[in-house]
Design an enzyme around this catalytic site. Structure first.
Site, PDB file in Angstrom:
ATOM      1  N   LYS A  22       0.869  -1.444   0.066  1.00  0.00           N
ATOM      2  CA  LYS A  22      -0.382  -0.008   0.283  1.00  0.00           C
ATOM      3  C   LYS A  22       0.759   0.876  -0.084  1.00  0.00           C
ATOM      4  O   LYS A  22       0.327   2.383  -0.852  1.00  0.00           O
ATOM      5  CB  LYS A  22      -1.126   0.031   0.890  1.00  0.00           C
ATOM      6  CG  LYS A  22      -1.419   1.855   0.770  1.00  0.00           C
ATOM      7  CD  LYS A  22      -2.178   1.835   2.947  1.00  0.00           C
ATOM      8  CE  LYS A  22      -2.889   2.586   3.101  1.00  0.00           C
ATOM      9  NZ  LYS A  22      -1.370   3.418   3.795  1.00  0.00           N
ATOM     10  N   ASN A  23       1.520   0.894   0.759  1.00  0.00           N
ATOM     11  CA  ASN A  23       2.948   2.575   1.108  1.00  0.00           C
ATOM     12  C   ASN A  23       3.008   2.290  -0.447  1.00  0.00           C
ATOM     13  O   ASN A  23       4.330   4.051  -0.134  1.00  0.00           O
ATOM     14  CB  ASN A  23       3.491   2.506   2.286  1.00  0.00           C
ATOM     15  CG  ASN A  23       2.750   2.627   3.648  1.00  0.00           C
ATOM     16  OD1 ASN A  23       1.048   2.890   3.509  1.00  0.00           O
ATOM     17  ND2 ASN A  23       2.977   1.779   4.930  1.00  0.00           N
ATOM     18  N   ARG A  92      -3.866  10.680   3.204  1.00  0.00           N
ATOM     19  CA  ARG A  92      -3.113  11.355   3.755  1.00  0.00           C
ATOM     20  C   ARG A  92      -2.567  11.133   2.467  1.00  0.00           C
ATOM     21  O   ARG A  92      -1.665  12.835   2.098  1.00  0.00           O
ATOM     22  CB  ARG A  92      -2.268  10.999   4.624  1.00  0.00           C
ATOM     23  CG  ARG A  92      -1.302  11.065   5.543  1.00  0.00           C
ATOM     24  CD  ARG A  92      -1.681  12.787   6.099  1.00  0.00           C
ATOM     25  NE  ARG A  92      -0.828  13.409   6.838  1.00  0.00           N
ATOM     26  CZ  ARG A  92      -0.834  14.680   7.174  1.00  0.00           C
ATOM     27  NH1 ARG A  92      -1.978  14.985   7.301  1.00  0.00           N
ATOM     28  NH2 ARG A  92       0.473  15.077   7.764  1.00  0.00           N
ATOM     29  N   ASP A 116      -6.126   8.353   8.441  1.00  0.00           N
ATOM     30  CA  ASP A 116      -5.661   8.343   9.712  1.00  0.00           C
ATOM     31  C   ASP A 116      -6.173   9.021  10.776  1.00  0.00           C
ATOM     32  O   ASP A 116      -4.812  10.604  10.697  1.00  0.00           O
ATOM     33  CB  ASP A 116      -5.296   7.127   9.692  1.00  0.00           C
ATOM     34  CG  ASP A 116      -4.959   6.193   9.274  1.00  0.00           C
ATOM     35  OD1 ASP A 116      -5.997   5.409   8.627  1.00  0.00           O
ATOM     36  OD2 ASP A 116      -4.315   4.805   9.093  1.00  0.00           O
ATOM     37  N   ASP A 124       5.293  20.259   6.980  1.00  0.00           N
ATOM     38  CA  ASP A 124       7.119  21.054   7.170  1.00  0.00           C
ATOM     39  C   ASP A 124       7.711  20.996   6.097  1.00  0.00           C
ATOM     40  O   ASP A 124       8.640  21.886   5.808  1.00  0.00           O
ATOM     41  CB  ASP A 124       7.008  21.695   9.093  1.00  0.00           C
ATOM     42  CG  ASP A 124       8.159  20.740  10.154  1.00  0.00           C
ATOM     43  OD1 ASP A 124       7.322  19.525   9.910  1.00  0.00           O
ATOM     44  OD2 ASP A 124       8.299  21.027  10.347  1.00  0.00           O
ATOM     45  N   ILE A 329       7.080   7.033  17.077  1.00  0.00           N
ATOM     46  CA  ILE A 329       6.654   7.742  16.115  1.00  0.00           C
ATOM     47  C   ILE A 329       5.607   8.368  16.278  1.00  0.00           C
ATOM     48  O   ILE A 329       5.582  10.195  15.730  1.00  0.00           O
ATOM     49  CB  ILE A 329       6.497   6.750  14.462  1.00  0.00           C
ATOM     50  CG1 ILE A 329       8.163   5.868  14.884  1.00  0.00           C
ATOM     51  CG2 ILE A 329       6.539   7.573  13.353  1.00  0.00           C
ATOM     52  CD1 ILE A 329       9.035   6.794  14.242  1.00  0.00           C
TER      53      ILE A 329
END
Length: 426
Positions: A22-23, A92, A116, A124, A329
């Protein structure tokens, strides 16, 4: 919205094939608009994020087809247009269109993305990278307006203040056609970044160092697809099913796996006492009995992935003692805790730690999947629990897991998806 209905409490067995990552996919699809020819991806996962990304492509007159796990994208007639806010806000990774549009048109307008709700994930570092490449960035209300002067983008040295997968990918997308050489220092090292670089390099890009903390990109004038790109296996899906197999499996074989990508996760399973049989491209998980508690600390790759701290939790509930999870994280990634407590789990948040105690008997309950990975944890817990578990907002699970219902059925699970009348569509 949809709900997942699980009749749990039975052992599962069999084999399943892991889908494409997916990523990787959510970065590769925006990257496709940088090409001057049609592109093709294989082993594309069947997830809602792919559907939403295709809607965004269609809004730019970029046509695509998706058949038999093969996604073909034709950007040759791409047009600049306002991207559909409903699709942008639902995932996202739509922020990768910032870098891709900047690389293609030297300008981009993107609504702040959704996805999510797991705490702050600021962009940034993305903005810092775009500015270093010569872009002017204006943030207004919930949108980002990015543009360049007549000179376009130029190479730059960019040091990321924090290791960021998203920023690393976005800067690569923007820099791949920029004038000169761009160097990203303190870059993320994830396999999905290597996958993206491989795809772009095969089209003529000049990217070196992907997979290390220093990536160098020499800009090229054009990109031309020459072959189908096969997406790497999904390491988060792999870890989720490894947790499921060790929790409630009676012998489960996972195929299409890259074991090297799983070492931080499989090391923890071995530490617990799971007798993994790791092969070249598959992992077999026999039935697991006595398990030891462990300490899990999420870190950037190659450390333990934050996306797997929730899916491993149902397995930790089986350990003979208390386990501790520290998410460095996303410390706020704790939505699953209260939901698991509804099922009788001994789990709590204490001083930014998740403490997981032995819970010998889970009971089916009505719970809510606040996001993808908490939904995966609840799914595994529901399969282990006696009785019926209903998971509302199950769309969040479908967003991230390839044909999850079909795969669970192949293992013998009694699970189905149904409309949830109590939860309206967003």
């Amino acid at each position: 919205m949809k709900k997942m209905i699980i009749h749990g409490g039975k052992r599962l067995s069999g084999e399943l094939t892991i889908g494409g990552a997916k990523n990787s996919t959510v970065a590769l699809i925006p990257a496709a608009i940088l090409a001057d020819t049609p592109v093709q991806f294989d082993t594309v996962p069947h997830i809602l994020d792919v559907h939403n990304l295709r809607l965004i492509l269609e809004s730019m007159n970029v046509h695509s087809t998706f058949e038999n796990d093969v996604l073909t994208i034709d950007p040759t007639n791409i047009e600049e247009s306002e991207l559909p806010s409903h699709a942008i806000k639902s995932l996202r990774a739509s922020y990768y269109f910032m870098g891709a549009l900047l690389g293609r048109f030297n300008r981009a307008t993107v609504t702040f993305p959704g996805g999510d709700n797991i705490g702050p994930r600021p962009i940034d570092q993305h903005i810092k990278g775009f500015k270093a490449l010569g872009a002017n960035v204006v943030e207004e209300n919930d949108s980002v307006f990015i543009s360049t002067g007549t000179e376009g983008l130029h190479g730059a040295r960019i040091f990321l203040d924090v290791v960021s997968v998203g920023a690393t990918i976005n800067i690569i997308l923007a820099a791949v056609k920029a004038h000169g050489t761009t160097t990203i220092e303190n870059a993320a090292k994830e396999p999905e970044i290597i996958d993206l670089a491989t795809f772009l390099n095969n089209m003529g890009a000049k990217i070196r160092g992907a997979g290390t903390d220093v990536i160098r990109i020499e800009g090229v004038p054009a990109l031309h697809s020459r072959a189908t790109h096969t997406i790497i296996p999904d390491r988060i899906e792999t870890g989720t099913y490894l947790s499921l197999a060790a929790s409630i499996g009676d012998g489960i074989l996972l195929k299409n796996v890259i074991p090297e990508h799983m070492e931080s996760f499989t090391a923890k399973l071995v530490e617990m006492g799971v007798d993994l049989q790791i092969n070249e491209d598959s992992i077999y998980v026999p039935r697991s009995n006595d398990l030891d508690p462990i300490r899990v600390k999420t870190m950037t790759y190659p450390g333990f992935a934050t996306d797997l701290q929730q899916p491993i939790t149902p397995l930790l509930l089986r350990a003979n003692g208390s386990s501790v999870v520290i998410d460095t994280i996303y410390p706020q990634r704790t939505q699953h805790v209260e939901q698991l407590r509804k099922m009788g789990a001994d789990i709590r948040v204490q001083d930014n730690l998740i403490v997981v105690g032995h819970s010998s008997h889970l009971q089916g309950a009505h719970v809510e999947a606040g996001e993808i990975r908490s939904g995966a944890a609840l799914m595994i817990a529901g399969l282990a629990a006696s009785g019926v578990t209903e998971i509302s907002r199950a769309d969040n699970i479908l967003r991230g897991y390839d044909r999850v219902i079909d795969k669970l059925h192949t293992l013998g699970a009694d699970v189905e998806i149904a409309a949830d009348e109590e939860v309206p569509e967003n």
